[in-house]
Design an enzyme around this catalytic site. Sequence first.
Site, short mmCIF file in Angstrom:
data_model
loop_
_atom_site.label_atom_id
_atom_site.label_comp_id
_atom_site.label_asym_id
_atom_site.label_seq_id
_atom_site.Cartn_x
_atom_site.Cartn_y
_atom_site.Cartn_z
N ASP A 195 26.84 -24.15 -44.19
CA ASP A 195 25.88 -24.52 -45.24
C ASP A 195 24.90 -25.57 -44.71
O ASP A 195 23.69 -25.49 -44.92
CB ASP A 195 26.66 -25.08 -46.44
CG ASP A 195 25.82 -25.17 -47.71
OD1 ASP A 195 24.80 -24.47 -47.83
OD2 ASP A 195 26.21 -25.95 -48.60
N HIS A 202 19.32 -19.41 -47.74
CA HIS A 202 20.04 -19.48 -49.02
C HIS A 202 19.67 -18.32 -49.95
O HIS A 202 20.49 -17.88 -50.75
CB HIS A 202 19.82 -20.83 -49.70
CG HIS A 202 20.83 -21.86 -49.27
ND1 HIS A 202 20.70 -22.55 -48.09
CD2 HIS A 202 21.99 -22.28 -49.84
CE1 HIS A 202 21.74 -23.37 -47.96
NE2 HIS A 202 22.54 -23.23 -49.00
N HIS A 247 21.84 -15.59 -48.82
CA HIS A 247 23.18 -15.85 -49.39
C HIS A 247 23.25 -15.31 -50.82
O HIS A 247 24.20 -14.62 -51.20
CB HIS A 247 23.50 -17.35 -49.41
CG HIS A 247 24.58 -17.70 -50.38
ND1 HIS A 247 24.32 -17.95 -51.72
CD2 HIS A 247 25.93 -17.80 -50.24
CE1 HIS A 247 25.47 -18.19 -52.34
NE2 HIS A 247 26.45 -18.10 -51.48
N HIS A 263 30.87 -19.75 -49.56
CA HIS A 263 29.42 -19.98 -49.62
C HIS A 263 28.82 -20.20 -48.22
O HIS A 263 27.88 -19.52 -47.82
CB HIS A 263 29.15 -21.20 -50.52
CG HIS A 263 27.73 -21.66 -50.54
ND1 HIS A 263 26.76 -21.10 -51.35
CD2 HIS A 263 27.10 -22.64 -49.84
CE1 HIS A 263 25.61 -21.72 -51.16
NE2 HIS A 263 25.79 -22.66 -50.25
#
Length: 382
Positions: free
Chosen positions: A175, A258, A261, A275
């Site tokens: 992340d 992101h 994602h 995540h």
Amino acid sequence: MAQSTVQTFISPGRYVQGKGAISRLGEELAQIGKRPLMICDDMVWNIVEDDVTASLKAAKLPVIREKFNGIPHPKEIGRFVELLKKHNADIAVSVGGGSTHDTAKAAGHSAGIRWVTVPTTASVDAPTSTLGVIYTEDHAFLEYLYFPRNPDLVLVDTQIVANAPAEFLIAGVGDALATWLEAKAVAGSFSDTIAGDLPTLTGTALARLSWDVLWENAIPAIAAVRDHVVTPALEKVIEANTLLSGLGFESGGLAAAHAIHNGLTAVPQTRGVQHGYKVNVGSVTQLVLEGAPFADIRAFVEFTTRVGLPTTLTEVGIDVDDAETLRIVAEAATAEGETIHNMSFEVTAESVVYALISVERLSRQIRAEAGLPEPVKYVAHH
């Protein structure tokens, strides 16, 4: 492109980190309010109950805890708004992972009170931010919620983080590594950040610092966590994953990694993949999308594979030949309002599909040439 010419930087009111820091929770909360409500799932509460109870009692604060059920969806948030009112709480305190923090932020905001985060892993950069990631009840991405302020306090006990499974820290590295890749893209496209305006030099610099700290310390820190010990490398990585990445993504900006994602959460094959693991596949895809130098892509794939992160679709459960799944992922990643549109060039669903396909073969080739393991297919457990 941004409409604003103003730059903004935002941050939590106070950040406390260290081995044994949980013993300071009571005295820190007493500076903020009088009736904190602990929002915490059963597994985490079993770990922290004794320390939290002792700390709150020492500060003459009541010990009130309600069970978090695991997914930050609108019904769960609504339930906690009612619980906060029922207990006459003046601080929502989330103890746990990112989903717990997002629930507490949303419920605390709706109830009109303050909120505090106590991360028990360093797996996401949610604890410091004004952002809440909201999901459907079956854990597909629903929306981002933006709150008018950051948490009043973020408190991280590094021994509790060291005691958690290493996979959480690894996910946090995935992340956090995206933070600089995305902030660099946003700075180059003059796009707005989550703070609402153009990035400051500070926000962009903190994103870069997060990247540098991780390249130097991630592998020794992961080794330390496997032995449940706190070392200087682990302290640095926890700060990079939590504070530097949190400030960097929020005041530096989000871009393609992101958004991809979020696209990956739109298909059932990736359910259960952490995540940060999915974000890392997004980072590799962003590098391909923007035509990054091959040396940069190779270095990133090699390093993150050594860290233990996925660099292929296979490892997050997706078959690269499944055209329909790739289309769903790409359309969700390029939906209107998604952060992928902060890139300095137009990104279409088709170009995302092509990048995703390219990532699979390219990463496999890089890994084979470096003598790194072949990708192993992730199988979701229902």
